[in-house]
Design a protein around this motif. Structure first.
Motif, mmCIF file in Angstrom:
data_model
loop_
_atom_site.group_PDB
_atom_site.id
_atom_site.type_symbol
_atom_site.label_atom_id
_atom_site.label_comp_id
_atom_site.label_asym_id
_atom_site.label_seq_id
_atom_site.Cartn_x
_atom_site.Cartn_y
_atom_site.Cartn_z
ATOM 1 N N VAL A 83 1.077 -1.209 0.131
ATOM 2 C CA VAL A 83 -0.068 -0.156 -0.228
ATOM 3 C C VAL A 83 0.621 0.940 -0.025
ATOM 4 C CG1 VAL A 83 -1.965 1.003 1.205
ATOM 5 C CG2 VAL A 83 -1.511 -0.977 1.250
ATOM 6 N N ALA A 84 0.486 2.326 -0.846
ATOM 7 C CA ALA A 84 0.684 3.420 -0.989
ATOM 8 C C ALA A 84 0.319 4.607 -0.921
ATOM 9 C CB ALA A 84 2.264 3.695 -1.147
ATOM 10 N N ALA A 85 0.490 6.110 -0.106
ATOM 11 C CA ALA A 85 0.239 6.833 -1.162
ATOM 12 C C ALA A 85 0.167 6.899 -2.288
ATOM 13 C CB ALA A 85 -0.468 8.125 0.234
ATOM 14 N N ASP A 86 -0.916 8.000 -3.211
ATOM 15 C CA ASP A 86 -0.284 8.518 -4.312
ATOM 16 C C ASP A 86 1.187 9.786 -4.179
ATOM 17 O OD1 ASP A 86 -2.214 10.130 -3.117
ATOM 18 O OD2 ASP A 86 -3.031 10.695 -5.288
ATOM 19 N N ALA A 87 0.932 10.022 -3.045
ATOM 20 C CA ALA A 87 1.628 11.384 -3.119
ATOM 21 C C ALA A 87 3.089 11.059 -1.538
ATOM 22 C CB ALA A 87 1.589 13.107 -2.898
ATOM 23 N N PRO A 147 4.971 6.761 -6.686
ATOM 24 C CA PRO A 147 4.109 5.676 -6.797
ATOM 25 C C PRO A 147 4.853 3.764 -7.772
ATOM 26 C CG PRO A 147 2.794 7.405 -7.807
ATOM 27 C CD PRO A 147 4.476 7.688 -7.098
ATOM 28 N N SER A 148 6.070 4.499 -9.235
ATOM 29 C CA SER A 148 6.818 3.700 -9.929
ATOM 30 C C SER A 148 7.325 2.577 -8.702
ATOM 31 C CB SER A 148 7.762 4.103 -10.283
ATOM 32 O OG SER A 148 8.545 4.923 -9.935
ATOM 33 N N ALA A 175 -1.362 -8.258 -3.610
ATOM 34 C CA ALA A 175 -1.933 -7.030 -4.309
ATOM 35 C C ALA A 175 -1.521 -5.605 -3.741
ATOM 36 C CB ALA A 175 -2.817 -7.265 -3.620
ATOM 37 N N LEU A 176 -1.738 -4.931 -4.865
ATOM 38 C CA LEU A 176 -0.578 -3.409 -4.951
ATOM 39 C C LEU A 176 -1.809 -2.817 -4.874
ATOM 40 C CD1 LEU A 176 1.448 -1.495 -4.986
ATOM 41 C CD2 LEU A 176 0.341 -1.034 -7.844
ATOM 42 N N ALA A 177 -2.392 -1.251 -3.502
ATOM 43 C CA ALA A 177 -3.174 -0.611 -3.480
ATOM 44 C C ALA A 177 -2.502 0.801 -3.232
ATOM 45 C CB ALA A 177 -3.626 -0.454 -2.542
ATOM 46 N N ILE A 178 -3.089 1.870 -4.823
ATOM 47 C CA ILE A 178 -2.283 3.175 -4.702
ATOM 48 C C ILE A 178 -3.437 4.347 -4.120
ATOM 49 C CG2 ILE A 178 -1.429 5.005 -5.597
ATOM 50 C CD1 ILE A 178 0.620 2.887 -4.912
ATOM 51 N N LEU A 179 -3.408 4.416 -3.062
ATOM 52 C CA LEU A 179 -4.831 5.676 -2.825
ATOM 53 C C LEU A 179 -4.627 6.871 -2.884
ATOM 54 C CD1 LEU A 179 -5.206 3.420 0.665
ATOM 55 C CD2 LEU A 179 -5.255 3.480 -1.350
ATOM 56 N N PRO A 180 -5.810 7.204 -3.173
ATOM 57 C CA PRO A 180 -5.363 9.479 -3.890
ATOM 58 C C PRO A 180 -5.974 9.691 -2.840
ATOM 59 C CG PRO A 180 -7.851 7.986 -4.186
ATOM 60 C CD PRO A 180 -6.566 6.904 -3.486
ATOM 61 N N ILE A 213 -1.899 9.307 5.464
ATOM 62 C CA ILE A 213 -2.351 7.607 5.024
ATOM 63 C C ILE A 213 -3.142 6.676 6.191
ATOM 64 C CG2 ILE A 213 0.098 6.917 4.700
ATOM 65 C CD1 ILE A 213 -0.917 5.139 2.163
ATOM 66 N N PHE A 214 -1.892 7.139 7.036
ATOM 67 C CA PHE A 214 -2.523 5.587 8.099
ATOM 68 C C PHE A 214 -3.312 6.205 9.118
ATOM 69 C CE2 PHE A 214 0.108 9.355 9.620
ATOM 70 C CZ PHE A 214 -0.423 9.394 11.279
ATOM 71 N N LEU A 215 -4.233 7.471 8.879
ATOM 72 C CA LEU A 215 -5.317 7.512 9.918
ATOM 73 C C LEU A 215 -6.982 7.260 8.299
ATOM 74 C CD1 LEU A 215 -3.998 11.077 10.420
ATOM 75 C CD2 LEU A 215 -4.311 9.438 12.099
ATOM 76 N N SER A 216 -6.648 7.068 6.956
ATOM 77 C CA SER A 216 -7.107 7.443 6.619
ATOM 78 C C SER A 216 -8.141 6.127 6.367
ATOM 79 C CB SER A 216 -6.931 7.491 4.338
ATOM 80 O OG SER A 216 -7.584 7.108 4.022
#
Length: 276
Positions: free
Chosen positions: A207-211, A216-217, A246-251, A258-261
């Motif tokens: 998992v990662a944020a989009d910023a 993201p790469s 699996a992979l998730a890039i969160l917008p 991200i950890f609060l989302s």
């Protein structure tokens, strides 16, 4: 980000486990399939306060304060993700948990990956959020900022959630500069876990944020190492990664929120609750 966002607002009493010479603090929330929850650097399990009720709705969440963080006092050894992973594995044995899932963010995400790499037989599924597997993947300006982290910066951090949390809960609040020194030393050390990740046998959600702190790469690269993103997934999912990864890039998110989302909670639960 306010300090209240970092508070769990909970009256759940925590407990300690003595593992590998560390008096490790943890809190247990909810019931169901066990999930070990690992916080980011300079934080504690309380960081997840806003999403903890969602995670604990159908899971027994064991929120751990890693070495030198939160209510766990530091010991005479470096802050190293492999050593902290061994602590988590020892905690799993101490609690008698059968293959719990391990969810971690940032520093905790790196520890979660190492638990899967070093102790695959002890865990079910892993979620690793905002954790980089190569130091060189981090943006150069962030590496420069990390290079300035030391005990000398303690005075300048007195208005931050990290300082407020540490002063409120740490067994030795005066150790904050020491924690900064150790975090700084850990971040200055080069690392590359490419080969270890390539051999990962535990189903893992990256998992990662989009910023985030790396592009993201980089997280796509980690997914590639896990046999993901290399071909069409197929109508019945037959082309998905063989290991269940699996992979998730969160917008709309960054490394710092991200950890609060609720999005992070949602993708974590969707992955952990997926039928094997």
């Amino acid at each position: 980000m306010t300090t209240t966002q970092w508070s769990a607002e909970t009256t759940t009493p925590g407990q300690y486990a003595d593992v590998n010479g560390v008096h490790l603090y943890y809190e247990t929330h909810g019931t169901g399939r066990p999930m070990i929850l690992l916080h980011g650097g300079l934080g504690s399990g309380e960081m997840f306060g806003p999403i903890l009720p969602t995670l604990a709705e159908h899971h027994q969440v064991v929120a751990v304060d890693l070495q030198g963080h939160g209510r766990t006092a530091d010991v005479d050894r470096p802050l190293d993700v492999t050593l902290m992973a061994d602590d988590v594995a020892a905690l799993i044995d101490h609690l008698g948990l059968e293959k719990p899932d391990v969810v971690g963010y940032s520093l905790g995400g790196g520890v979660a990956l190492q638990v899967a790499i070093r102790h695959p037989e002890k865990v079910g599924r892993v979620v690793s959020a905002s954790a980089n597997i190569r130091r060189s993947a981090i943006y150069p300006e962030m590496l420069q900022q990390q290079g300035q982290v030391s005990g000398a910066a303690a005075e300048f951090m007195k208005d931050t959630p990290m300082y407020e949390l540490y002063q409120r809960v740490a067994p030795r609040p005066e150790d904050f500069p020491r924690l900064l020194d150790k975090i700084g030393a850990a971040m200055a050390k080069d690392f590359d876990f490419t080969e270890e990740v390539r051999g990962l046998r535990v189903p893992t959600l990256v998992v990662a944020a989009d910023a985030d702190m790396a592009p993201p790469s980089h997280y796509v690269e980690v997914f590639n190492l896990l046999d993901g993103g290399l071909r069409d997934g197929g109508w019945a999912g037959e082309g998905r990664p063989a290991g269940g990864h699996a992979l998730a890039i969160l917008p709309g998110l960054t490394h710092y929120d991200i950890f609060l989302s609720p999005l992070f909670a949602a993708v974590t639960l969707a992955f952990l609750d997926k039928a094997n």
